[in-house]
Enzyme design. Structure first.
Site, PDB file in Angstrom:
ATOM      1  N   PHE A   1     -34.888  10.445 -42.949  1.00  0.00           N
ATOM      2  CA  PHE A   1     -35.592  11.557 -42.307  1.00  0.00           C
ATOM      3  C   PHE A   1     -36.222  12.561 -43.284  1.00  0.00           C
ATOM      4  O   PHE A   1     -37.414  12.873 -43.189  1.00  0.00           O
ATOM      5  CB  PHE A   1     -34.630  12.283 -41.354  1.00  0.00           C
ATOM      6  CG  PHE A   1     -35.247  13.446 -40.635  1.00  0.00           C
ATOM      7  CD1 PHE A   1     -36.042  13.263 -39.520  1.00  0.00           C
ATOM      8  CD2 PHE A   1     -35.046  14.751 -41.091  1.00  0.00           C
ATOM      9  CE1 PHE A   1     -36.627  14.337 -38.873  1.00  0.00           C
ATOM     10  CE2 PHE A   1     -35.627  15.830 -40.447  1.00  0.00           C
ATOM     11  CZ  PHE A   1     -36.425  15.627 -39.332  1.00  0.00           C
ATOM     12  N   ASN A   2     -35.434  13.114 -44.212  1.00  0.00           N
ATOM     13  CA  ASN A   2     -35.957  14.195 -45.064  1.00  0.00           C
ATOM     14  C   ASN A   2     -37.168  13.734 -45.877  1.00  0.00           C
ATOM     15  O   ASN A   2     -38.120  14.504 -46.080  1.00  0.00           O
ATOM     16  CB  ASN A   2     -34.884  14.702 -46.036  1.00  0.00           C
ATOM     17  CG  ASN A   2     -33.814  15.516 -45.340  1.00  0.00           C
ATOM     18  OD1 ASN A   2     -34.014  15.990 -44.225  1.00  0.00           O
ATOM     19  ND2 ASN A   2     -32.665  15.649 -45.985  1.00  0.00           N
TER      20      ASN A   2
ATOM     21  N   ASN B   1     -35.421  19.610 -39.242  1.00  0.00           N
ATOM     22  CA  ASN B   1     -34.674  19.162 -38.063  1.00  0.00           C
ATOM     23  C   ASN B   1     -35.226  19.784 -36.783  1.00  0.00           C
ATOM     24  O   ASN B   1     -35.297  19.143 -35.745  1.00  0.00           O
ATOM     25  CB  ASN B   1     -33.193  19.531 -38.198  1.00  0.00           C
ATOM     26  CG  ASN B   1     -32.468  18.606 -39.162  1.00  0.00           C
ATOM     27  OD1 ASN B   1     -32.770  17.414 -39.245  1.00  0.00           O
ATOM     28  ND2 ASN B   1     -31.518  19.151 -39.890  1.00  0.00           N
TER      29      ASN B   1
ATOM     30  N   HIS C   1     -24.168  13.988 -44.182  1.00  0.00           N
ATOM     31  CA  HIS C   1     -25.175  13.816 -45.238  1.00  0.00           C
ATOM     32  C   HIS C   1     -25.194  14.972 -46.242  1.00  0.00           C
ATOM     33  O   HIS C   1     -24.964  14.801 -47.436  1.00  0.00           O
ATOM     34  CB  HIS C   1     -26.583  13.760 -44.621  1.00  0.00           C
ATOM     35  CG  HIS C   1     -26.768  12.778 -43.521  1.00  0.00           C
ATOM     36  ND1 HIS C   1     -26.915  11.434 -43.750  1.00  0.00           N
ATOM     37  CD2 HIS C   1     -26.883  12.947 -42.180  1.00  0.00           C
ATOM     38  CE1 HIS C   1     -27.103  10.818 -42.596  1.00  0.00           C
ATOM     39  NE2 HIS C   1     -27.089  11.707 -41.630  1.00  0.00           N
ATOM     40  N   ASP C   2     -25.576  16.146 -45.735  1.00  0.00           N
ATOM     41  CA  ASP C   2     -25.946  17.244 -46.636  1.00  0.00           C
ATOM     42  C   ASP C   2     -24.802  17.804 -47.494  1.00  0.00           C
ATOM     43  O   ASP C   2     -25.029  18.175 -48.654  1.00  0.00           O
ATOM     44  CB  ASP C   2     -26.614  18.373 -45.830  1.00  0.00           C
ATOM     45  CG  ASP C   2     -27.942  17.932 -45.226  1.00  0.00           C
ATOM     46  OD1 ASP C   2     -28.487  16.913 -45.692  1.00  0.00           O
ATOM     47  OD2 ASP C   2     -28.426  18.595 -44.299  1.00  0.00           O
TER      48      ASP C   2
ATOM     49  N   ASP D   1     -32.519  22.967 -43.703  1.00  0.00           N
ATOM     50  CA  ASP D   1     -33.130  23.004 -42.366  1.00  0.00           C
ATOM     51  C   ASP D   1     -32.050  22.882 -41.289  1.00  0.00           C
ATOM     52  O   ASP D   1     -32.045  21.926 -40.528  1.00  0.00           O
ATOM     53  CB  ASP D   1     -34.181  21.888 -42.212  1.00  0.00           C
ATOM     54  CG  ASP D   1     -33.579  20.494 -42.340  1.00  0.00           C
ATOM     55  OD1 ASP D   1     -32.486  20.340 -42.932  1.00  0.00           O
ATOM     56  OD2 ASP D   1     -34.201  19.537 -41.829  1.00  0.00           O
TER      57      ASP D   1
ATOM     58  N   ASP E   1     -26.300  20.391 -42.446  1.00  0.00           N
ATOM     59  CA  ASP E   1     -26.691  21.477 -43.350  1.00  0.00           C
ATOM     60  C   ASP E   1     -25.683  22.621 -43.251  1.00  0.00           C
ATOM     61  O   ASP E   1     -25.340  23.270 -44.247  1.00  0.00           O
ATOM     62  CB  ASP E   1     -28.065  22.053 -42.996  1.00  0.00           C
ATOM     63  CG  ASP E   1     -29.183  21.040 -43.027  1.00  0.00           C
ATOM     64  OD1 ASP E   1     -29.286  20.253 -42.054  1.00  0.00           O
ATOM     65  OD2 ASP E   1     -29.951  21.015 -44.006  1.00  0.00           O
TER      66      ASP E   1
ATOM     67  N   THR F   1     -31.664  20.235 -48.894  1.00  0.00           N
ATOM     68  CA  THR F   1     -31.076  19.293 -47.933  1.00  0.00           C
ATOM     69  C   THR F   1     -31.943  19.146 -46.678  1.00  0.00           C
ATOM     70  O   THR F   1     -31.443  18.810 -45.610  1.00  0.00           O
ATOM     71  CB  THR F   1     -29.650  19.734 -47.530  1.00  0.00           C
ATOM     72  OG1 THR F   1     -29.730  21.009 -46.877  1.00  0.00           O
ATOM     73  CG2 THR F   1     -28.727  19.822 -48.725  1.00  0.00           C
TER      74      THR F   1
HETATM   75  C1  BDR Z   1     -30.967  14.225 -43.076  1.00  0.00           C
HETATM   76  O1  BDR Z   1     -31.861  14.491 -41.987  1.00  0.00           O
HETATM   77  C2  BDR Z   1     -31.373  15.563 -41.219  1.00  0.00           C
HETATM   78  O2  BDR Z   1     -31.390  15.223 -39.870  1.00  0.00           O
HETATM   79  C3  BDR Z   1     -30.004  15.908 -41.739  1.00  0.00           C
HETATM   80  O3  BDR Z   1     -29.801  17.313 -41.699  1.00  0.00           O
HETATM   81  C4  BDR Z   1     -29.999  15.378 -43.144  1.00  0.00           C
HETATM   82  O4  BDR Z   1     -30.499  16.346 -44.060  1.00  0.00           O
HETATM   83  C5  BDR Z   1     -30.339  12.874 -42.863  1.00  0.00           C
HETATM   84  O5  BDR Z   1     -31.304  11.879 -42.791  1.00  0.00           O
HETATM   85 CA    CA Z   2     -30.752  18.684 -43.475  1.00  0.00          CA
END
Ligand code: BDR
Ligand code: CA
Length: 314
Positions: free
Chosen positions: A169-170, A41, A243-244, A12, A17, A127
């Site tokens: 978040f994800n 996102n 993160h990703d 996303d 990403d 991701t």
């Molecule tokens: C995740 O949430 C999104 O904002 C980032 O792309 C990442 O995948 C981090 O919590």
């Molecule tokens: Ca992401």
């Protein structure tokens, strides 16, 4: 190097990403069969456009791209413009990509590609919210054996949540999808905030990337400058967590990470802790271990790998 790993990415974009894609798109270790966008996102129209722009910048117009689900299975979509900016990918000037997405729905592609594969063949790398993967598993449970592993970014244990006190978040955006994935019975490797918060950008790390002097590195540095703003204010850090890209970094150089086999379940019931990943790190429940939970990483090696691979775009 052995045979490239047949891989399908679901994302996303999102600046982190984007870095995940840049790391994957020139990796000879991976045979990327397709990339799917999901609403997360930002809304799907933007994540799909961002995906096409990024793949075009990386020069990989040979990879088919798909748009998947607009929003979560049960709940309403929650987006994160406050982190990623209005376009989802601020730092990159938006343009109309020449690459067009396939007309086939991303979930249909996933089902078709997995059905055509051998057992234990395809690595999935999600991701973003897990909506597309869970929808495919629900619609076509026969595809599960074709999945070699699901290498995902999501969740948090020791680190606490980044969108609620207990949720990442994800997983928070589509906890019901995450629940389907956690129970799918295939090997799962999880990169949550416990480890992604250890790979923070700094002005020096971004400068090194910019100094590589190719278009991908320039675009990456610009996006990371923007991405760092929100997170450095939030965490009092020098930059933002990558993160990703942890997912692809693990596929390329697994020994830089430490993981532990655990039972992981997702809360889909309580509004207070919705999307919380209950990681049974000490095996106190005796429940079957369904995932490898990443808990440590060598950040210097991570940034060395990233910089090394971005240099190859020259
Ligand atoms: C995740 O949430 C999104 O904002 C980032 O792309 C990442 O995948 C981090 O919590
Ligand atoms: Ca992401």
């Amino acid at each position: 190097m052995g045979t490239p790993l047949p891989t399908i990415i679901d994302c996303d974009p999102g600046q982190d990403d984007a870095l995940m894609l840049f790391l994957a798109l020139n990796a000879p270790e991976l045979d990327i069969r397709g990339i799917i966008a999901v609403g997360g996102n930002v809304h799907l129209a933007k994540t799909a456009r961002n995906l096409a722009m990024l793949v075009e910048i990386a020069g990989r117009s040979d990879i088919p791209l798909y748009a998947g689900c607009e929003g979560p299975m049960v709940r309403k979509l929650v987006t994160a413009e406050y982190v990623h900016g209005e376009t989802g990918i601020n730092g990159l000037d938006v343009f109309e990509p020449e690459i067009k997405l396939q007309v086939q729905h991303g979930v249909d592609f996933l089902i078709e590609a997995l059905r055509a594969a051998d057992d234990d063949e395809i690595t999935l790398v999600p991701t973003g919210p897990l909506t597309n993967i869970a929808m495919a598993l629900n619609l076509a449970p026969d595809i599960a054996p074709k999945i070699k592993q699901i290498v995902l970014m999501g969740g948090a244990m020791r680190e606490g949540g980044n969108v609620t006190p207990s949720a990442e978040f994800n997983i928070y955006v589509d906890p019901h999808a995450a629940d389907v994935v956690m129970r799918c019975g295939r090997p799962i490797v999880i990169f949550g905030l416990d480890v992604t918060h250890k790979v923070m950008t700094t002005p020096a790390r971004i400068a090194k990337i910019r100094g590589l002097g190719n278009q991908v590195s320039e675009v990456s540095a610009n996006m990371l400058d923007f991405f760092g703003i929100h997170d450095s204010e939030k965490y009092g850090s020098l930059g933002g967590p990558l993160h990703d890209p942890c997912t692809i970094a693990w596929l390329l150089e697994p020994t830089m990470f430490e993981l532990k086999s655990c039972n992981v379940e997702v809360d889909t019931k309580s509004e207070l802790t919705m999307g919380h990943t209950a990681v049974d790190y000490w095996h106190v429940t005796g429940k079957p271990k369904n995932a490898m939970w990443a808990h440590d990483v060598d950040a210097e090696r991570f940034f060395a790998l990233l910089t090394e691979r971005l240099a190859l775009y020259g």
